[in-house]
Design a protein around this motif. Sequence first.
Motif, PDB file in Angstrom:
ATOM      1  N   LEU A   1       0.937  -1.107  -0.013  1.00  0.00           N
ATOM      2  CA  LEU A   1      -0.038  -0.101  -0.006  1.00  0.00           C
ATOM      3  C   LEU A   1       1.389   1.080  -0.241  1.00  0.00           C
ATOM      4  CD1 LEU A   1      -3.247   1.109   0.136  1.00  0.00           C
ATOM      5  CD2 LEU A   1      -2.541   1.433   2.536  1.00  0.00           C
TER       6      LEU A   1
ATOM      7  N   LEU B   1       2.563   1.733  -3.383  1.00  0.00           N
ATOM      8  CA  LEU B   1       1.248   1.688  -4.232  1.00  0.00           C
ATOM      9  C   LEU B   1       1.360   3.234  -4.229  1.00  0.00           C
ATOM     10  CD1 LEU B   1      -0.048   0.891  -6.042  1.00  0.00           C
ATOM     11  CD2 LEU B   1      -2.276   0.787  -4.563  1.00  0.00           C
ATOM     12  N   LEU B   2       0.996   3.479  -2.768  1.00  0.00           N
ATOM     13  CA  LEU B   2       0.689   5.718  -2.884  1.00  0.00           C
ATOM     14  C   LEU B   2       2.189   6.442  -3.219  1.00  0.00           C
ATOM     15  CD1 LEU B   2      -1.074   5.954  -0.026  1.00  0.00           C
ATOM     16  CD2 LEU B   2      -2.372   5.917  -2.033  1.00  0.00           C
TER      17      LEU B   2
ATOM     18  N   LEU C   1       3.910   5.040  -5.071  1.00  0.00           N
ATOM     19  CA  LEU C   1       4.248   5.778  -7.395  1.00  0.00           C
ATOM     20  C   LEU C   1       3.048   6.478  -7.745  1.00  0.00           C
ATOM     21  CD1 LEU C   1       5.790   3.553  -9.170  1.00  0.00           C
ATOM     22  CD2 LEU C   1       3.179   2.768  -9.323  1.00  0.00           C
ATOM     23  N   ALA C   2       2.496   6.735  -6.723  1.00  0.00           N
ATOM     24  CA  ALA C   2       1.405   8.355  -7.248  1.00  0.00           C
ATOM     25  C   ALA C   2       2.403   9.224  -6.963  1.00  0.00           C
ATOM     26  CB  ALA C   2       0.191   7.744  -6.995  1.00  0.00           C
TER      27      ALA C   2
ATOM     28  N   ALA D   1       5.242   9.931  -9.941  1.00  0.00           N
ATOM     29  CA  ALA D   1       4.499   9.948 -10.931  1.00  0.00           C
ATOM     30  C   ALA D   1       3.745  11.647 -11.363  1.00  0.00           C
ATOM     31  CB  ALA D   1       2.949   9.442 -11.537  1.00  0.00           C
ATOM     32  N   VAL D   2       3.524  12.918 -10.034  1.00  0.00           N
ATOM     33  CA  VAL D   2       3.303  14.001 -10.382  1.00  0.00           C
ATOM     34  C   VAL D   2       4.336  14.613 -10.978  1.00  0.00           C
ATOM     35  CG1 VAL D   2       2.806  15.699  -8.541  1.00  0.00           C
ATOM     36  CG2 VAL D   2       1.971  13.768  -8.513  1.00  0.00           C
TER      37      VAL D   2
ATOM     38  N   GLY E   1       6.262  14.104 -12.880  1.00  0.00           N
ATOM     39  CA  GLY E   1       6.195  13.898 -14.524  1.00  0.00           C
ATOM     40  C   GLY E   1       5.185  14.533 -14.680  1.00  0.00           C
ATOM     41  N   SER E   2       4.479  15.040 -14.610  1.00  0.00           N
ATOM     42  CA  SER E   2       3.375  16.020 -15.125  1.00  0.00           C
ATOM     43  C   SER E   2       4.270  17.836 -15.106  1.00  0.00           C
ATOM     44  CB  SER E   2       1.723  15.841 -14.927  1.00  0.00           C
ATOM     45  OG  SER E   2       1.914  16.540 -13.587  1.00  0.00           O
ATOM     46  N   VAL E   3       4.713  18.056 -13.882  1.00  0.00           N
ATOM     47  CA  VAL E   3       4.937  19.354 -13.610  1.00  0.00           C
ATOM     48  C   VAL E   3       6.337  19.793 -14.709  1.00  0.00           C
ATOM     49  CG1 VAL E   3       5.998  21.365 -11.655  1.00  0.00           C
ATOM     50  CG2 VAL E   3       4.370  18.948 -11.952  1.00  0.00           C
TER      51      VAL E   3
ATOM     52  N   VAL F   1       8.530  12.759 -24.652  1.00  0.00           N
ATOM     53  CA  VAL F   1       7.525  13.600 -24.215  1.00  0.00           C
ATOM     54  C   VAL F   1       8.105  14.939 -25.361  1.00  0.00           C
ATOM     55  CG1 VAL F   1       5.446  13.900 -24.155  1.00  0.00           C
ATOM     56  CG2 VAL F   1       6.040  12.956 -22.533  1.00  0.00           C
TER      57      VAL F   1
ATOM     58  N   GLN G   1      10.851  20.780 -25.095  1.00  0.00           N
ATOM     59  CA  GLN G   1      10.786  21.913 -24.204  1.00  0.00           C
ATOM     60  C   GLN G   1      12.080  21.447 -22.960  1.00  0.00           C
ATOM     61  OE1 GLN G   1       7.672  21.629 -22.779  1.00  0.00           O
ATOM     62  NE2 GLN G   1       6.188  22.151 -24.280  1.00  0.00           N
TER      63      GLN G   1
ATOM     64  N   PHE H   1      10.039   8.440 -15.730  1.00  0.00           N
ATOM     65  CA  PHE H   1       9.694   7.675 -15.768  1.00  0.00           C
ATOM     66  C   PHE H   1      10.539   6.345 -16.195  1.00  0.00           C
ATOM     67  CE2 PHE H   1       5.910  10.423 -16.360  1.00  0.00           C
ATOM     68  CZ  PHE H   1       5.161   9.896 -15.560  1.00  0.00           C
TER      69      PHE H   1
ATOM     70  N   PHE I   1      12.522   6.093  -9.657  1.00  0.00           N
ATOM     71  CA  PHE I   1      10.553   5.699 -10.278  1.00  0.00           C
ATOM     72  C   PHE I   1      10.762   4.086 -10.426  1.00  0.00           C
ATOM     73  CE2 PHE I   1       7.438   5.263 -12.819  1.00  0.00           C
ATOM     74  CZ  PHE I   1       6.027   5.854 -12.323  1.00  0.00           C
TER      75      PHE I   1
END
Lengths: 539, 344
Positions: free
Chosen positions: A35, A38-39, A41-42, A45-46, A48-50, A56, A60, A84, A89
């Motif tokens: 658990l 799992l948390l 991992l979440a 991942a953040v 990766g969007s910031v 990708v 940039q 990633f 990660f």
Amino acid sequence: MAKQDMKKDVAVPALGFVGMIRWAWAQLTSMRTALFLLLLLAVAAVPGSVFPQRAVNPEQVAAYLTNKPVLGEWLDRFQLFDVFSSAWFSAIYILLFISLIGCILPRIKKHAKALRTPPPRTPSRLNRLPENGTFKIQSATESGITDEQIVNDAAMLLKKRGYRVQARPEGAVPSVGAERGYSREIGNLLFHVSLVGILASVAVGGSFGYGGQRVLVEGETFVNSLVSYDSFKPGTWFNEESLIPYSVKLDKFNITFDRESTTHFGQPIDFTAEVETRRSPEAPTQKETIRVNHPLRINGADVYLVGNGYAPVVTVKDGEGNVAFSGPVVSVPQDGMYMSVLVIKAPDAKPDQLGFQGFLLPTAMTDETGFAISGDPNAINPQLQLNSFYGNLGLDDGNPQNVYVLDTDKLTKLNDRKLDSGGIVLGAGQTYELPDGKGSISFDGLKRFIGVDINYDPSKRPVAIFAGLALLGLAISLFTPRRRAWVKIKNSVDESGREERIIEYGLLARGEDPRLESEAKELRKLLEQQWPAVERAGV
Amino acid sequence: MGNELPTINVALGQYSDLFMLLAAFVYAAAFIAFAWDMAKSSKLIREIEASTLAAETKVLVAAGVGKSTTVKSTPVGEELVNDSMDYVPASEKRMAAKIAVSLTWLGVLMHGFAVVSRAIAAGRVPWGNMYEFLSTGSFIVALVFVVVLLKKDLRFMGTFVIGLVTVMLCGATMGFPTPVAHLVPALQSYWLIIHVSIAVAASALFTISFAMNVLQLVQHARVDAIAAGKADKFPFMGVVPSAGALENFAYRINAVAFVMWTFTVMAGAIWAEAAWGRYWGWDTKEVWSFVIWVVYAGYLHARATGGWTGARSAWLSIIGYLCLVFNFTIVNIYFNGLHSYAGL
């Protein structure tokens, strides 16, 4: 899912090496650790969007490093532009998957055993179960039905409702033990095994694949070999031999623009590339199309339409009157009206090499401030607006150069808005003589080009299969109730000496089961249909 | 030419806009009625408490004898709502709630007309840009709510759910007004119908379970406070079922929504493969869909982990929902990614 309770106030005996390994394994495969991972991992991942990601958006990332060099370098040191594929990660998901495997292997073994074991023994007191009830039926002498018959019929009845049953007619209290929903655990295991399958397919399949880009002007042909790609990214185990020599020729590229809407006028509503393909050098040609959302599937590879624009056809003659360059020049669209930038290089020009840079305006107009703009994405009044240069293009030193950028360091300006000579403005079919007899340039015509991504990814099929199985397993494990049920017969004699026969039943849910209550009602209804209650005793 | 697109019906599109606005007004009225019901019900609870104080003991005893299923622990207002969330006779007195539900139905009908007419006007599914995601998404939330209301007494959630629907619809009409138009080529795929509709439906379910988990935490804290001898700060929570019942109900909804979300992500991957040449590329939207999936997966596991049930797992569900909202708002508007053609 071993539970570990390490209390601090208890003296822990020395574990030894093997003991340590065992302890670590038990910790890793515990539900709590899973658990936590799992948390984690979440959370991991953040970023990766910031932050922009190299995989990708490499441009940039480069821009970020140029604009914020100090911060960028530190971010890069912590692999925040490659989240990633970063060590941290990867560490999280590899640990998570090891924990997962360590958890499911013993569960598979346990469930395989459970599948071969009869339903659990009948509890002595069914009234302790969350759902239970009793009712009195005619006694054995009144109805002439034996205990064994009742037990068998009850077993039959439960079997019809999907239970695995065991009739237990022997003993003082004959009973039936039943259990259903074994597929709940099977679904759960299928889901988790499929997740491992997805990860393995991505890892293995991806390394045999490749991806590349190519720009194709109308009339050009792409032949699948390494030299034909503008850029190419092989997987780790890619082998050049695996490229199958198919070919794709772009006949024509069509765009449909919205001409009805007042609010979305000129918005593209369809892109279609008409192509001629050959599956192998000997194969006959086939007419096919490539559209957005409809890639060309050819010999296991997929060709995607990812970009388009105009390629004006120009001819450059040098100071000696010879053709130094002739052909389509790919221009890069800058806006929805396809105002595009382009660079023309004529390294073969003599006595001086020639270079041009400027704009293509598909529908040239002048706006209210006097600037030349494109008024429509279609080529209604195409115009080239160029500056020209002569000198050394810098191509001869062998360093690779970007075809879309003109290196003006060693060049001298020939035409410019700010010079007396002015800029070059060329309509379709027109020719311009360069100053000082340096040569000429003519705008012969206009073609369209497409940008295509060509991918070969053997992991697609196995990933799709495992994903489908994972979804199936998930649905089964969440929506199949696992229940145990028992039915008992109690024969006795009441105070007045009359024979009494009571049917008793009880149900127990294993895991979440919101419908246990209605199952109990339904079961009672069926039992009472079989052996009508003579007098209500309890609920 | 690839395909013939239908003609846009501009006049019908304008009717759709008008009905969106009218529906927003009706929802606002329903929201006020739900809030009024909440305020009134605490008074009603006190009345019932006073009049049935004597009878209550008897009822509790009878409940203990009849069945050994569940022992109820709601301290007050038990008569207005039960843990199975069925309609109970005493709730007949909640006039404000009845008005609120009728208004909600009216709003849903007008909203439904607006969404369907928008679809007809555009000749396609009504979820191709931010305005349409919000207006259609809020319609699904409201529709799911009124349909569940037919069977279960979830009126205690009305203030929250209809409040949210009102905000979403106002956000659509004021924040992202977009006239009816064709889809850009990237969205011209039947996967738009499958992927987005399931995503919206899953989000609607997550919304409802989110509301339940929030109420669960409040109810939990309130019951603890009352048990500790403190004053009841939220008497209106008397019309809300017990924390345990909310937790179980939220779990059931979350389980369904999680399967749908899994499907959303998978369908998205299939579409991404056809549109962009790869099934997974860590685009910002994909990153956040993954984060949401992992958080809710954590929630489902937490329910089976010792020490993580109850309030802790409720927090995971709430965090998951906040990620969902973040993914839909901030990521769509501010983050640069392949999903950025949302009509902005």
